[in-house]
Scaffold this active site. Structure first.
Site, PDB file in Angstrom:
ATOM      1  CB  ALA A  10      -0.939  -0.006   1.210  1.00  0.00           C
ATOM      2  N   GLY A  12       3.407   1.668  -2.081  1.00  0.00           N
ATOM      3  CA  GLY A  12       3.915   1.824  -3.440  1.00  0.00           C
ATOM      4  C   GLY A  12       2.997   2.690  -4.289  1.00  0.00           C
ATOM      5  CB  SER A 135       3.574  -7.111 -15.097  1.00  0.00           C
ATOM      6  OG  SER A 135       4.393  -6.477 -16.058  1.00  0.00           O
ATOM      7  CE1 TYR A 148       7.388  -7.337 -11.384  1.00  0.00           C
ATOM      8  CE2 TYR A 148       7.156  -6.898 -13.730  1.00  0.00           C
ATOM      9  CZ  TYR A 148       6.753  -6.681 -12.423  1.00  0.00           C
ATOM     10  OH  TYR A 148       5.710  -5.830 -12.150  1.00  0.00           O
TER      11      TYR A 148
END
Length: 240
Positions: A10, A12, A135, A148
């Site tokens: 939270a 970020g 993402s 990632y």
């Protein structure tokens, strides 16, 4: 009846924008953060103007103990937003085994265990919702962001599978897959590199965190009641 949402990460860019958006809409919030306590305390002061209940939770989600801390802090729950994480940049052959383990724990195991442990609470409410922030690289992959891309792809697979298992319970789960967003995650790049990046995106610019949080809030709302198991790309047409 009071609505409570847990937001991991939270402090970020996307997590904070989501907290503000949900607080404005009357949500009470469990706000997970790690390391930057002063920033979180300042953020809590800002959020108090929305007259909502705020419960900060400090925990390192790259560890099993951090997961336990989060789960034991939750007492009533209607929604989960998983937005914590980091993105190491570099050649896959240069990654340490420690970094790979940490990324798998932070982005895959920790969110899965948190959701597994908290699902019984979510299912107590007639309608509840989970959103994972994946993402664009979880959809299509990126050189120099191999681990990632891998963990974000795993999040997408998890959402697609779990959605089918829990749909009849009234709990929905979806993914938001942002493209390039104007957050601290891009600080490693120079101004010139970011300009080149923006030029590759059809709309010609990076996303703002608020543009991602708007989609998250929609997926938590009744207006999305027939949407589950989906990956919503918010990338300016960069990947279609």
């Amino acid at each position: 009846m009071k609505k409570f949402a847990l937001i991991t990460g939270a402090s970020g860019g996307i997590g904070a924008a989501t907290a503000i958006k949900l607080a404005r809409e009357g949500w009470n919030l469990y706000l997970h953060y790690y390391k930057n306590e002063q920033k979180m305390m300042e953020f809590l002061k800002k959020l108090k103007t929305y007259n909502t209940e705020l419960i900060p939770i400090c925990a390192d989600l790259s560890t099993e103990a951090g997961v336990q801390t989060v789960c034991s802090s939750i007492f009533h729950l209607n929604a989960i937003v998983c937005s914590s994480g980091t993105a190491p940049y570099g050649l896959f052959t240069d990654l340490s085994e420690h970094t790979i383990d940490e990324m798998l724990q932070l982005h895959v195991k920790s969110p899965l265990i948190i959701i597994q442990k908290l699902l019984p609470q979510l299912m107590k409410t007639p309608e509840s919702s989970i959103v994972l922030i994946s993402s664009i690289w979880g959809q299509t992959g990126a050189a120099c962001e191999v681990i990632y891309s891998t963990v974000k792809g795993a999040q997408i697979a998890f959402v697609k599978a779990l959605s089918k298992e829990i749909a009849r319970s009234g709990t929905r789960i979806n993914c938001v897959a942002p493209g390039a967003v104007n957050t601290n995650m891009l600080q490693r790049f120079s101004e010139e590199e970011i300009e080149v990046l923006a030029s590759e995106i059809p709309v010609g610019r990076l996303a703002e965190p608020e543009e991602i949080s708007d989609v998250i809030a929609f997926l938590l709302s009744k207006e999305s009641s027939y949407i589950t198991g989906q990956v919503i790309g918010v990338n300016g047409g960069w990947y279609t």
